[in-house]
Design a protein around this motif. Structure first.
Motif, PDB file in Angstrom:
ATOM      1  N   SER A   4       0.837  -1.195   0.000  1.00 54.98           N
ATOM      2  CA  SER A   4       0.000   0.000   0.000  1.00 54.98           C
ATOM      3  C   SER A   4       0.869   1.240   0.000  1.00 54.98           C
ATOM      4  N   PHE A   5       0.527   2.168  -0.877  1.00 54.67           N
ATOM      5  CA  PHE A   5       1.195   3.452  -0.906  1.00 54.67           C
ATOM      6  C   PHE A   5       0.360   4.433  -0.082  1.00 54.67           C
ATOM      7  N   HIS A   6       1.017   5.312   0.592  1.00 57.13           N
ATOM      8  CA  HIS A   6       0.336   6.302   1.423  1.00 57.13           C
ATOM      9  C   HIS A   6       0.709   7.698   0.934  1.00 57.13           C
ATOM     10  N   ARG A   7      -0.014   8.683   1.383  1.00 57.47           N
ATOM     11  CA  ARG A   7       0.195  10.051   0.938  1.00 57.47           C
ATOM     12  C   ARG A   7       1.621  10.513   1.241  1.00 57.47           C
ATOM     13  N   PRO A   8       2.339  10.965   0.210  1.00 54.89           N
ATOM     14  CA  PRO A   8       3.698  11.485   0.444  1.00 54.89           C
ATOM     15  C   PRO A   8       3.642  12.835   1.151  1.00 54.89           C
ATOM     16  N   ARG A   9       4.738  13.181   1.781  1.00 57.45           N
ATOM     17  CA  ARG A   9       4.831  14.454   2.497  1.00 57.45           C
ATOM     18  C   ARG A   9       6.084  15.184   2.025  1.00 57.45           C
ATOM     19  N   SER A  10       5.920  16.452   1.643  1.00 52.89           N
ATOM     20  CA  SER A  10       7.058  17.297   1.256  1.00 52.89           C
ATOM     21  C   SER A  10       7.636  17.954   2.495  1.00 52.89           C
ATOM     22  N   VAL A  11       8.965  17.889   2.598  1.00 49.64           N
ATOM     23  CA  VAL A  11       9.688  18.543   3.686  1.00 49.64           C
ATOM     24  C   VAL A  11      10.872  19.245   3.047  1.00 49.64           C
ATOM     25  N   GLY A  12      10.754  20.561   2.849  1.00 48.68           N
ATOM     26  CA  GLY A  12      11.814  21.300   2.167  1.00 48.68           C
ATOM     27  C   GLY A  12      12.008  20.752   0.770  1.00 48.68           C
ATOM     28  N   ARG A  13      13.230  20.366   0.458  1.00 50.54           N
ATOM     29  CA  ARG A  13      13.527  19.836  -0.880  1.00 50.54           C
ATOM     30  C   ARG A  13      13.359  18.327  -0.978  1.00 50.54           C
ATOM     31  N   PHE A  14      12.807  17.713   0.055  1.00 49.92           N
ATOM     32  CA  PHE A  14      12.652  16.260   0.105  1.00 49.92           C
ATOM     33  C   PHE A  14      11.190  15.847  -0.005  1.00 49.92           C
ATOM     34  N   LEU A  15      10.967  14.675  -0.574  1.00 53.72           N
ATOM     35  CA  LEU A  15       9.638  14.078  -0.627  1.00 53.72           C
ATOM     36  C   LEU A  15       9.710  12.736   0.097  1.00 53.72           C
ATOM     37  N   LEU A  16       8.942  12.607   1.168  1.00 57.93           N
ATOM     38  CA  LEU A  16       8.900  11.367   1.951  1.00 57.93           C
ATOM     39  C   LEU A  16       7.676  10.574   1.526  1.00 57.93           C
ATOM     40  N   SER A  17       7.887   9.330   1.084  1.00 57.06           N
ATOM     41  CA  SER A  17       6.789   8.479   0.624  1.00 57.06           C
ATOM     42  C   SER A  17       6.818   7.158   1.385  1.00 57.06           C
ATOM     43  N   PRO A  18       5.868   6.960   2.312  1.00 54.28           N
ATOM     44  CA  PRO A  18       5.813   5.690   3.036  1.00 54.28           C
ATOM     45  C   PRO A  18       5.173   4.595   2.196  1.00 54.28           C
ATOM     46  N   LEU A  19       5.610   3.381   2.425  1.00 53.91           N
ATOM     47  CA  LEU A  19       5.071   2.201   1.757  1.00 53.91           C
ATOM     48  C   LEU A  19       4.887   1.133   2.822  1.00 53.91           C
ATOM     49  N   THR A  20       3.733   0.477   2.822  1.00 54.29           N
ATOM     50  CA  THR A  20       3.507  -0.611   3.769  1.00 54.29           C
ATOM     51  C   THR A  20       3.237  -1.892   2.997  1.00 54.29           C
ATOM     52  N   ARG A  21       3.519  -3.005   3.647  1.00 54.55           N
ATOM     53  CA  ARG A  21       3.348  -4.314   3.015  1.00 54.55           C
ATOM     54  C   ARG A  21       2.773  -5.273   4.051  1.00 54.55           C
ATOM     55  N   ALA A  22       1.690  -5.948   3.683  1.00 60.04           N
ATOM     56  CA  ALA A  22       1.111  -6.972   4.556  1.00 60.04           C
ATOM     57  C   ALA A  22       2.021  -8.196   4.537  1.00 60.04           C
ATOM     58  N   THR A  23       2.335  -8.713   5.701  1.00 57.62           N
ATOM     59  CA  THR A  23       3.195  -9.897   5.794  1.00 57.62           C
ATOM     60  C   THR A  23       2.339 -11.160   5.873  1.00 57.62           C
ATOM     61  N   ASP A  24       2.976 -12.302   5.798  1.00 58.10           N
ATOM     62  CA  ASP A  24       2.259 -13.577   5.859  1.00 58.10           C
ATOM     63  C   ASP A  24       1.563 -13.786   7.207  1.00 58.10           C
ATOM     64  N   CYS A  25       2.085 -13.160   8.267  1.00 56.90           N
ATOM     65  CA  CYS A  25       1.502 -13.341   9.599  1.00 56.90           C
ATOM     66  C   CYS A  25       0.374 -12.342   9.886  1.00 56.90           C
ATOM     67  N   GLY A  26       0.000 -11.535   8.887  1.00 58.03           N
ATOM     68  CA  GLY A  26      -1.108 -10.601   9.074  1.00 58.03           C
ATOM     69  C   GLY A  26      -0.718  -9.258   9.649  1.00 58.03           C
ATOM     70  N   ARG A  27       0.562  -9.038   9.835  1.00 53.08           N
ATOM     71  CA  ARG A  27       1.031  -7.744  10.342  1.00 53.08           C
ATOM     72  C   ARG A  27       1.564  -6.934   9.167  1.00 53.08           C
ATOM     73  N   TYR A  28       2.052  -5.724   9.428  1.00 52.04           N
ATOM     74  CA  TYR A  28       2.482  -4.835   8.351  1.00 52.04           C
ATOM     75  C   TYR A  28       3.925  -4.391   8.550  1.00 52.04           C
ATOM     76  N   ALA A  29       4.685  -4.421   7.463  1.00 50.09           N
ATOM     77  CA  ALA A  29       6.062  -3.939   7.444  1.00 50.09           C
ATOM     78  C   ALA A  29       6.064  -2.544   6.830  1.00 50.09           C
ATOM     79  N   ALA A  30       7.011  -1.712   7.255  1.00 49.09           N
ATOM     80  CA  ALA A  30       7.082  -0.329   6.785  1.00 49.09           C
ATOM     81  C   ALA A  30       8.378  -0.082   6.018  1.00 49.09           C
ATOM     82  N   SER A  31       8.272   0.725   4.960  1.00 50.10           N
ATOM     83  CA  SER A  31       9.422   1.212   4.199  1.00 50.10           C
ATOM     84  C   SER A  31       9.195   2.693   3.945  1.00 50.10           C
ATOM     85  N   LEU A  32      10.274   3.380   3.572  1.00 52.54           N
ATOM     86  CA  LEU A  32      10.172   4.809   3.300  1.00 52.54           C
ATOM     87  C   LEU A  32      11.131   5.179   2.181  1.00 52.54           C
ATOM     88  N   SER A  33      10.645   5.975   1.243  1.00 52.30           N
ATOM     89  CA  SER A  33      11.476   6.562   0.204  1.00 52.30           C
ATOM     90  C   SER A  33      11.669   8.038   0.551  1.00 52.30           C
TER      91      SER A  33
END
Length: 78
Positions: A4-33
């Motif tokens: 799942s992609f979530h709403r990105p957030r601009s911070v100065g010259r940076f764009l933060l884009s969170p990404l989540t992924r459902a795992t096999d155990c039903g929980r969620y892992a987080a990543s960030l660009s």
């Protein structure tokens, strides 16, 4: 696995884009660009986090908070 992609957030010259992924155990892992630059000068750092979360929203919130903490460092790595 569902990603799942979530709403990105601009911070100065940076764009933060969170990404989540459902795992096999039903929980969620987080990543960030963290993206900076434009065109051929675009640079993207991808962070993957080890904690798992009960919801995609909690995982995305954690990723954004980690990104904000990273950007608050007085001297960012190149």
């Amino acid at each position: 696995m569902i990603e799942s992609f979530h709403r990105p957030r601009s911070v100065g010259r940076f764009l933060l884009s969170p990404l989540t992924r459902a795992t096999d155990c039903g929980r969620y892992a987080a990543s960030l660009s963290i993206r900076s630059g434009q065109g051929q000068g675009t640079h993207d750092r991808i962070f993957r986090f080890t904690p798992l979360f009960g919801s995609a929203q909690a995982a995305a919130r954690y990723a954004l908070n980690q990104g904000m903490d990273y950007l608050a460092q007085p001297c960012l790595p190149a």
